[in-house]
Design a protein around this motif. Structure first.
Motif, short mmCIF file in Angstrom:
data_model
loop_
_atom_site.label_atom_id
_atom_site.label_comp_id
_atom_site.label_asym_id
_atom_site.label_seq_id
_atom_site.Cartn_x
_atom_site.Cartn_y
_atom_site.Cartn_z
N LEU A 95 0.83 -1.20 0.00
CA LEU A 95 0.00 0.00 0.00
C LEU A 95 0.87 1.25 0.00
O LEU A 95 0.62 2.21 -0.73
N MET A 96 1.93 1.24 0.80
CA MET A 96 2.88 2.36 0.83
C MET A 96 3.53 2.54 -0.54
O MET A 96 3.66 3.65 -1.04
N GLN A 97 3.92 1.44 -1.16
CA GLN A 97 4.55 1.51 -2.48
C GLN A 97 3.59 2.09 -3.52
O GLN A 97 3.98 2.90 -4.36
N LEU A 98 2.33 1.68 -3.44
CA LEU A 98 1.32 2.19 -4.36
C LEU A 98 1.10 3.69 -4.16
O LEU A 98 1.04 4.46 -5.13
N ALA A 99 1.02 4.12 -2.91
CA ALA A 99 0.84 5.55 -2.62
C ALA A 99 2.05 6.35 -3.07
O ALA A 99 1.92 7.46 -3.60
N ALA A 100 3.25 5.81 -2.87
CA ALA A 100 4.47 6.51 -3.30
C ALA A 100 4.50 6.65 -4.82
O ALA A 100 4.83 7.72 -5.35
N LYS A 101 4.13 5.59 -5.52
CA LYS A 101 4.10 5.63 -6.99
C LYS A 101 3.06 6.64 -7.47
O LYS A 101 3.31 7.43 -8.40
N ALA A 102 1.89 6.66 -6.84
CA ALA A 102 0.84 7.61 -7.21
C ALA A 102 1.31 9.05 -6.98
O ALA A 102 1.04 9.94 -7.78
N SER A 103 2.04 9.27 -5.89
CA SER A 103 2.59 10.60 -5.61
C SER A 103 3.59 11.01 -6.68
O SER A 103 3.56 12.14 -7.18
N ASP A 104 4.46 10.09 -7.02
CA ASP A 104 5.47 10.36 -8.05
C ASP A 104 4.81 10.65 -9.39
O ASP A 104 5.25 11.53 -10.13
N ASP A 105 3.74 9.92 -9.70
CA ASP A 105 3.02 10.14 -10.97
C ASP A 105 2.46 11.56 -11.06
O ASP A 105 2.28 12.08 -12.16
N LYS A 106 2.16 12.17 -9.91
CA LYS A 106 1.63 13.54 -9.89
C LYS A 106 2.74 14.56 -9.63
O LYS A 106 2.48 15.69 -9.26
N ARG A 107 3.98 14.11 -9.80
CA ARG A 107 5.17 14.97 -9.68
C ARG A 107 5.38 15.54 -8.28
O ARG A 107 5.81 16.69 -8.12
N ALA A 108 5.05 14.73 -7.28
CA ALA A 108 5.35 15.14 -5.91
C ALA A 108 6.86 15.26 -5.76
O ALA A 108 7.62 14.53 -6.41
N GLU A 109 7.28 16.16 -4.92
CA GLU A 109 8.70 16.39 -4.71
C GLU A 109 9.14 15.83 -3.36
O GLU A 109 8.38 15.79 -2.41
N ASP A 110 10.41 15.41 -3.31
CA ASP A 110 11.05 14.94 -2.09
C ASP A 110 10.17 13.93 -1.34
O ASP A 110 9.82 14.10 -0.18
N ILE A 111 9.84 12.83 -2.02
CA ILE A 111 9.03 11.77 -1.42
C ILE A 111 9.89 10.99 -0.44
O ILE A 111 10.95 10.48 -0.79
#
Length: 122
Positions: free
Chosen positions: A6-22
């Motif tokens: 679940l954490m990996q999925l949320a991290a990937k979703a964040s990265d897909d929306k160009r979140a910074e410094d994950i």
């Protein structure tokens, strides 16, 4: 779905929306609140909302209910509670002020590059 996936999925979703410094804090041996804290930021309110919305949509697509979504209206700090994973999406200007990484300094910390992508998204 296990909390790590679940954490990996949320991290990937964040990265897909160009979140910074994950960053992910492994809270399993530090707190009973959650297994993982995901922390990231966006450069403006619209991006912060897009990141939160992206996480919500991705987890709902695999049948996970969002327990709580707080702060969406003001978009300075949005909390997306997925149960075992709590996502903190900050506005760039506010992340340093709250500095959750320092507050929970006992937790092992991982950058996005350290996190394996979920198997379905590899």
């Amino acid at each position: 779905m296990e909390s790590k996936e679940l954490m990996q999925l949320a991290a990937k979703a964040s990265d897909d929306k160009r979140a910074e410094d994950i960053v992910v804090l492994d809270m399993q041996n530090v707190s009973l609140i959650a297994d993982y804290f995901l922390i990231c930021h966006g450069s403006n309110e619209r991006q912060v909302q897009a990141i939160a919305r992206g996480i919500k949509e991705e987890v709902e697509e695999v049948g996970i209910d969002v327990k709580r979504l707080e702060g969406f209206e003001h978009s300075r700090w949005i909390l997306v509670d997925l149960g075992d994973v709590v996502c903190h999406i900050f506005h760039e200007d506010d992340r340093g002020y709250y500095n959750l990484e320092r507050l929970w300094g006992d937790a092992p910390t991982y950058t996005y590059q350290d996190i394996e992508p979920p198997e379905d998204y590899a």
